[in-house]
Design a protein around this motif. Structure first.
Motif, PDB file in Angstrom:
ATOM      1  N   ASP A 238       2.533   1.585  -3.377  1.00  0.00           N
ATOM      2  CA  ASP A 238       1.389   2.257  -4.342  1.00  0.00           C
ATOM      3  C   ASP A 238       1.024   3.586  -4.259  1.00  0.00           C
ATOM      4  O   ASP A 238       0.817   4.316  -5.382  1.00  0.00           O
ATOM      5  N   LYS A 239       0.818   4.094  -2.925  1.00  0.00           N
ATOM      6  CA  LYS A 239       0.414   5.383  -2.883  1.00  0.00           C
ATOM      7  C   LYS A 239       1.558   6.086  -2.561  1.00  0.00           C
ATOM      8  O   LYS A 239       1.299   7.703  -2.474  1.00  0.00           O
TER       9      LYS A 239
ATOM     10  N   PHE B 158      -7.823  -1.399  -0.224  1.00  0.00           N
ATOM     11  CA  PHE B 158      -6.783  -1.842  -1.185  1.00  0.00           C
ATOM     12  C   PHE B 158      -6.356  -3.239  -1.428  1.00  0.00           C
ATOM     13  O   PHE B 158      -6.295  -3.740  -2.629  1.00  0.00           O
TER      14      PHE B 158
ATOM     15  N   LYS C  41      -9.277  -4.650  -3.539  1.00  0.00           N
ATOM     16  CA  LYS C  41      -9.262  -4.251  -4.758  1.00  0.00           C
ATOM     17  C   LYS C  41      -8.354  -5.045  -5.601  1.00  0.00           C
ATOM     18  O   LYS C  41      -8.463  -5.275  -6.939  1.00  0.00           O
ATOM     19  N   HIS C  42      -6.994  -5.189  -5.254  1.00  0.00           N
ATOM     20  CA  HIS C  42      -5.879  -5.601  -6.027  1.00  0.00           C
ATOM     21  C   HIS C  42      -5.834  -7.108  -5.714  1.00  0.00           C
ATOM     22  O   HIS C  42      -4.728  -7.775  -5.985  1.00  0.00           O
TER      23      HIS C  42
ATOM     24  N   TYR D 180       0.873  -1.244  -0.018  1.00  0.00           N
ATOM     25  CA  TYR D 180       0.047   0.335  -0.001  1.00  0.00           C
ATOM     26  C   TYR D 180       0.823   1.224  -0.024  1.00  0.00           C
ATOM     27  O   TYR D 180       0.679   2.212  -0.771  1.00  0.00           O
TER      28      TYR D 180
END
Length: 317
Positions: free
Chosen positions: A16-17, A87, A90-91, A13
């Motif tokens: 990604d962010k 997150f 979703k992934h 996470y």
């Protein structure tokens, strides 16, 4: 579908962010608290909503358990963990289809922001003045050392309401005494935005003194300006961190007799600006660097005397 661990989920996470180190630390801290409750062998996919509710019951404060965490703290935990689960789902990193942290936040008491009174600020200034005179007269370190530096730091919080993390990222080259402005960079900003702020007349002498001292100490433009370690006989770190600032306010609070902090100065500034007759909401929003004007509106407090006049003006029955 994968089934990653909690710490792997935080790592994925964060990457990604593109989170800042401080944000990564916050997410990691919340996850550690949850894992301590679950057991360190637990995986995210093993968590049900019932387990989340049970954790909430075990840690949130109640009348029977006043030592528990505040409602706002729980909502903060839930918000971070909900984001991680969203997150992960979703992934397809978690073998789950529903987010166990959805709709588990609680209503929290709406209380006035903790601020300061003018007399408290005047007394804190006198405390620092006494420390400064002591160091000047006796050439010894006072309890708050060096007093001139901390005096300038406190006045910066008073006049600008800047957040602590953003103040720590001010560099020597960010101060323009000629134009009487300074740059608060996006680095360290909660809203990730850079702002140019004026140097008020009352703050100017303190920043001038700091810039002169920094020049004498050989500061370069990219050096951290508010760095007590460069001016102190007592502090030996390379850069100044939040702990050193918090330790200063702890000492000042002990000497002054009441709680003082950077955020209380920020709340004092916001309240002062919004209580003034010529208050300008958008100007206050820019000064405090709020992205949402609703946050600025929280500094608008009801005028008790105006309410009294309205009640007294009602026609008799």
């Amino acid at each position: 579908m994968n089934d990653v661990s909690f710490m792997e989920l935080v790592s994925r996470y964060s990457a990604d962010k593109h989170l800042r180190p401080k944000s990564v630390s916050t997410y990691s801290g919340v996850v550690r608290l949850f894992r301590r409750y679950l057991g360190y062998q637990a995986y995210p996919s093993m968590v049900s909503r019932e387990m989340v509710i049970a954790w909430r019951v075990s840690i949130i404060r109640t009348q029977a358990k006043p030592e528990g965490i505040a409602e706002s703290s729980w909502n903060n935990y839930a918000r971070h963990l909900k984001a991680l689960y969203s997150f992960g789902i979703k992934h397809e990193l978690i073998a789950s289809v529903s987010n166990p942290f959805k709709e588990v936040s609680v209503k929290q008491p709406k209380q006035p922001k903790k601020s300061l009174q003018p007399i408290q600020i005047r007394y804190a200034r006198e405390v620092l003045s006494v420390c400064r005179r002591f160091e000047s007269c006796y050439d010894e370190c006072s309890k708050i050392h060096p007093a001139w530096f901390w005096q300038g730091l406190m006045e910066t919080f008073f006049y600008t309401g800047i957040r602590l993390n953003q103040l720590l990222h001010i560099e020597a080259g960010d101060i323009n005494l000629k134009k009487r402005v300074f740059r608060a960079s996006a680095v360290g900003s909660k809203t990730h935005t850079e702002t140019i702020l004026p140097i008020p007349d009352g703050l100017y002498p303190h920043l001038y003194e700091l810039i002169v001292a920094a020049h004498s100490a050989g500061f370069k433009r990219r050096d951290q300006l508010f760095n007590v370690n460069r001016f102190s006989q007592r502090h030996k770190r390379t850069t100044m961190d939040t702990w050193q600032v918090e330790r200063f306010f702890q000492s000042l609070s002990e000497l002054a007799g009441y709680k003082m902090s950077p955020h209380r100065f920020r709340h004092f500034l916001g309240t002062s600006l919004m209580d003034s007759p010529e208050r300008n909401i958008h100007l206050t929003q820019n000064i405090l660097n709020h992205t949402d004007i609703r946050t600025t509106m929280e500094y608008v407090h009801p005028d008790v005397e105006a309410m009294r006049r309205a009640l007294n003006a009602r026609p008799p029955v």
